[in-house]
Design a protein around this motif. Sequence first.
Motif, short mmCIF file in Angstrom:
data_model
loop_
_atom_site.label_atom_id
_atom_site.label_comp_id
_atom_site.label_asym_id
_atom_site.label_seq_id
_atom_site.Cartn_x
_atom_site.Cartn_y
_atom_site.Cartn_z
N ARG A 188 0.83 -1.20 0.00
CA ARG A 188 0.00 0.00 0.00
C ARG A 188 0.86 1.25 0.00
O ARG A 188 0.52 2.26 -0.63
CB ARG A 188 -0.92 0.01 1.22
N PHE A 241 -6.22 -13.41 1.88
CA PHE A 241 -7.00 -12.38 2.56
C PHE A 241 -6.50 -10.99 2.19
O PHE A 241 -7.28 -10.11 1.78
CB PHE A 241 -6.92 -12.58 4.08
N ASN A 242 -5.18 -10.76 2.33
CA ASN A 242 -4.63 -9.44 2.00
C ASN A 242 -4.72 -9.14 0.51
O ASN A 242 -4.86 -7.99 0.12
CB ASN A 242 -3.18 -9.35 2.47
N ARG A 243 -4.65 -10.18 -0.29
CA ARG A 243 -4.76 -9.99 -1.74
C ARG A 243 -6.13 -9.43 -2.10
O ARG A 243 -6.24 -8.45 -2.83
CB ARG A 243 -4.53 -11.34 -2.44
N ARG A 244 -7.20 -10.03 -1.57
CA ARG A 244 -8.54 -9.54 -1.87
C ARG A 244 -8.76 -8.14 -1.29
O ARG A 244 -9.38 -7.27 -1.93
CB ARG A 244 -9.58 -10.52 -1.35
N LYS A 245 -8.23 -7.90 -0.11
CA LYS A 245 -8.36 -6.57 0.51
C LYS A 245 -7.72 -5.50 -0.37
O LYS A 245 -8.32 -4.44 -0.62
CB LYS A 245 -7.70 -6.58 1.89
N LEU A 246 -6.52 -5.78 -0.87
CA LEU A 246 -5.85 -4.80 -1.72
C LEU A 246 -6.50 -4.69 -3.10
O LEU A 246 -6.53 -3.61 -3.69
CB LEU A 246 -4.37 -5.14 -1.86
N GLN A 247 -7.03 -5.80 -3.61
CA GLN A 247 -7.78 -5.72 -4.87
C GLN A 247 -8.92 -4.73 -4.74
O GLN A 247 -9.14 -3.88 -5.62
CB GLN A 247 -8.33 -7.11 -5.24
N ASN A 248 -9.64 -4.80 -3.64
CA ASN A 248 -10.76 -3.87 -3.42
C ASN A 248 -10.27 -2.43 -3.24
O ASN A 248 -10.93 -1.49 -3.68
CB ASN A 248 -11.58 -4.31 -2.21
N GLU A 249 -9.10 -2.27 -2.62
CA GLU A 249 -8.54 -0.92 -2.49
C GLU A 249 -8.14 -0.36 -3.86
O GLU A 249 -8.33 0.83 -4.14
CB GLU A 249 -7.36 -0.94 -1.54
N TYR A 251 -18.66 -4.42 -6.96
CA TYR A 251 -17.63 -5.44 -6.77
C TYR A 251 -18.18 -6.76 -7.26
O TYR A 251 -19.37 -7.02 -7.14
CB TYR A 251 -17.23 -5.51 -5.30
#
Length: 246
Positions: free
Chosen positions: A142, A168-176, A224
Motif C-alpha cells: 500500500r 486475505f490481504n490480496r482480496r483486501k488490496l484488490q478492493n482498495e 464489486y
Amino acid sequence: MEALIIRNLSKNFNIKGREVKALNNVNLSIKEGSFTSIVGKSGCGKTTLLKIICGLEQQTEGEINFGQTIRELDRAKRVGIVFQEPRLMPWLTVEQNMAFPLTKNRDKEEVYYIVHKYLDMLGLESFKDAYPAQISGGMAQRVALGRTLCYDPEVILMDEPLGALDAFNRRKLQNEFINIFRENNKTIIFVTHDVEEAIYLGQKVVVLDKGSILSEIPVSLGYYRDAASLEFIRLREQIMDQLLST
C-alpha cells in the motif's frame, strides 16, 4: 479518448547468440480512465510490455503514443509503476517513502497535503512514522501504491503487485485498487498471471501468450464482482481455454 496507443510493437532479446522474441507485433489501445488487466502465463511478455511502456526497456520495432506522439522525456511524467516487490527505502519512514517523488518539486505544505491525503485513503495514517521493516507485506505494498499516487501520473502500471500476498490481504488490496480507480479516474494497466484476479479487477482483459495478444475480452460486470456468478465463471473458462490451448 485513448490514453495509450501501442502499434506494431515487438521486442527481441539476444541470449548467448540466440534471438528470442519477447513481444511480437502487439497492437493495443487503452482508453483514458479505464482499468485494463493483462493476463498470461509466466514468460509470455507481460512484464516486458510494461517496461517498454514506462521506458525501462526499448522496443525493437513499433511505437507507443500517449494519446498523441510525445517526446521520450515526457514519459516519466505520464507513467508510474508499482512492482511486485514494494521496493521501499528501508531508511525512510512510510511518510517519507511516499513523499520521496515530490520533495524536489513541491513546497513542504503541498507535499504534506498530498502525502496525508493518500495516507488517509490507504489506511496508513497511524503507521506514517513506521519503517518498512516494521510493517506487513500488504501494508508495504500500500505504501508503494501511495508513493505512485502521490506522483500523480496519468497512467499507472502494476506488475503483479499482489503476487506475494496471502489470499486475505490480496482480496483486501484488490478492493482498495478498485476504490482508488473509481475515486481518482486513473488509467490503470494491471499485469497478472491469475485469471480470476484479471476478471475481478479489469474492465477489459487482454490475454497475452508467447509475446502476442490472443484476445481482448470486455468485462461488463460491475464492481464489486462475485467470482461465483455465472458470468464470472463463463469469462474465467473462456480465458483459461484460450491459454490452455496454446
